[in-house]
Design a protein around this motif. Structure first.
Motif, short mmCIF file in Angstrom:
data_model
loop_
_atom_site.label_atom_id
_atom_site.label_comp_id
_atom_site.label_asym_id
_atom_site.label_seq_id
_atom_site.Cartn_x
_atom_site.Cartn_y
_atom_site.Cartn_z
N LEU A 109 0.79 -1.23 0.01
CA LEU A 109 0.03 -0.04 0.06
C LEU A 109 0.98 1.49 0.09
O LEU A 109 0.44 2.32 -0.53
CB LEU A 109 -0.93 -0.12 1.34
N TRP A 110 1.92 1.41 0.73
CA TRP A 110 2.49 2.37 0.94
C TRP A 110 3.65 2.40 -0.44
O TRP A 110 4.08 3.61 -0.83
CB TRP A 110 3.73 2.20 2.09
N LEU A 111 4.22 1.07 -0.95
CA LEU A 111 5.20 1.43 -2.05
C LEU A 111 4.53 1.72 -3.59
O LEU A 111 5.08 2.09 -4.29
CB LEU A 111 6.04 0.06 -1.94
N ALA A 112 3.04 1.05 -3.66
CA ALA A 112 2.63 1.10 -5.09
C ALA A 112 2.58 2.66 -5.30
O ALA A 112 3.05 2.65 -6.72
CB ALA A 112 1.48 0.52 -4.77
N PRO A 113 2.37 3.47 -4.72
CA PRO A 113 2.42 4.85 -5.31
C PRO A 113 3.53 5.30 -5.68
O PRO A 113 3.80 5.95 -6.75
CB PRO A 113 1.58 6.00 -4.10
N LEU A 114 4.86 4.95 -5.00
CA LEU A 114 6.01 5.55 -5.49
C LEU A 114 6.44 4.79 -6.57
O LEU A 114 7.00 5.56 -7.60
CB LEU A 114 6.79 5.06 -4.21
N VAL A 115 6.01 3.25 -6.77
CA VAL A 115 6.26 2.77 -7.95
C VAL A 115 5.74 3.12 -9.17
O VAL A 115 6.33 3.55 -10.22
CB VAL A 115 6.26 1.28 -7.71
#
Length: 131
Positions: A109-115
């Motif tokens: 959930l936290w990594l997906a927006p950055l990716v």
């Protein structure tokens, strides 16, 4: 004949008995304004498990009313908002909060927006280079 009549009465009465009144503090504010402010602030951060896109403060679902009543009861009982929040997370899981903690289950959930932001930047850069 009597059995049929009882069965028909049970079928008619079942929907009426399924309706229950809302929890005592679901729509009633606490008498102490400071405690009500704490409860209200906490309710804004908790997700309605039925509506999923609304906080329990904004939802009209029965489940949200029960959760509002629970929050108010525990705050009125002297618990701090972070204790109530942790109890609800332990009971319903991280999904109950709009701000899940970073952990093994929630890192996507936290990594997906950055990716996705990185992929968008690469695509935009490639598109600008072609022009």
């Amino acid at each position: 004949m009597r059995t049929r009549l009882l069965l028909a009465l049970a079928l008619v009465a079942a929907p009426a008995s399924a309706q229950r009144p809302p929890a005592a503090l679901a729509y009633t504010q606490l008498s102490d304004p400071a405690q009500e402010a704490q409860a209200r602030a906490l309710m804004e951060t908790l997700r309605c498990l039925v509506c999923q896109g609304q906080s329990i403060a904004d939802s009209d679902a029965d489940m949200a009313g029960d959760m509002r009543a629970l929050v108010r009861q525990r705050i009125a009982g002297g618990e701090r908002p972070d204790q109530v929040r942790q109890w609800l997370i332990a009971r319903y899981g991280d999904y109950v909060t709009f701000d899940p903690p970073i952990g093994g289950k929630t890192w996507p959930l936290w990594l997906a927006p950055l990716v996705l932001l990185g992929v968008g930047a690469v695509i935009a850069r490639a598109s600008f280079r072609r022009r």
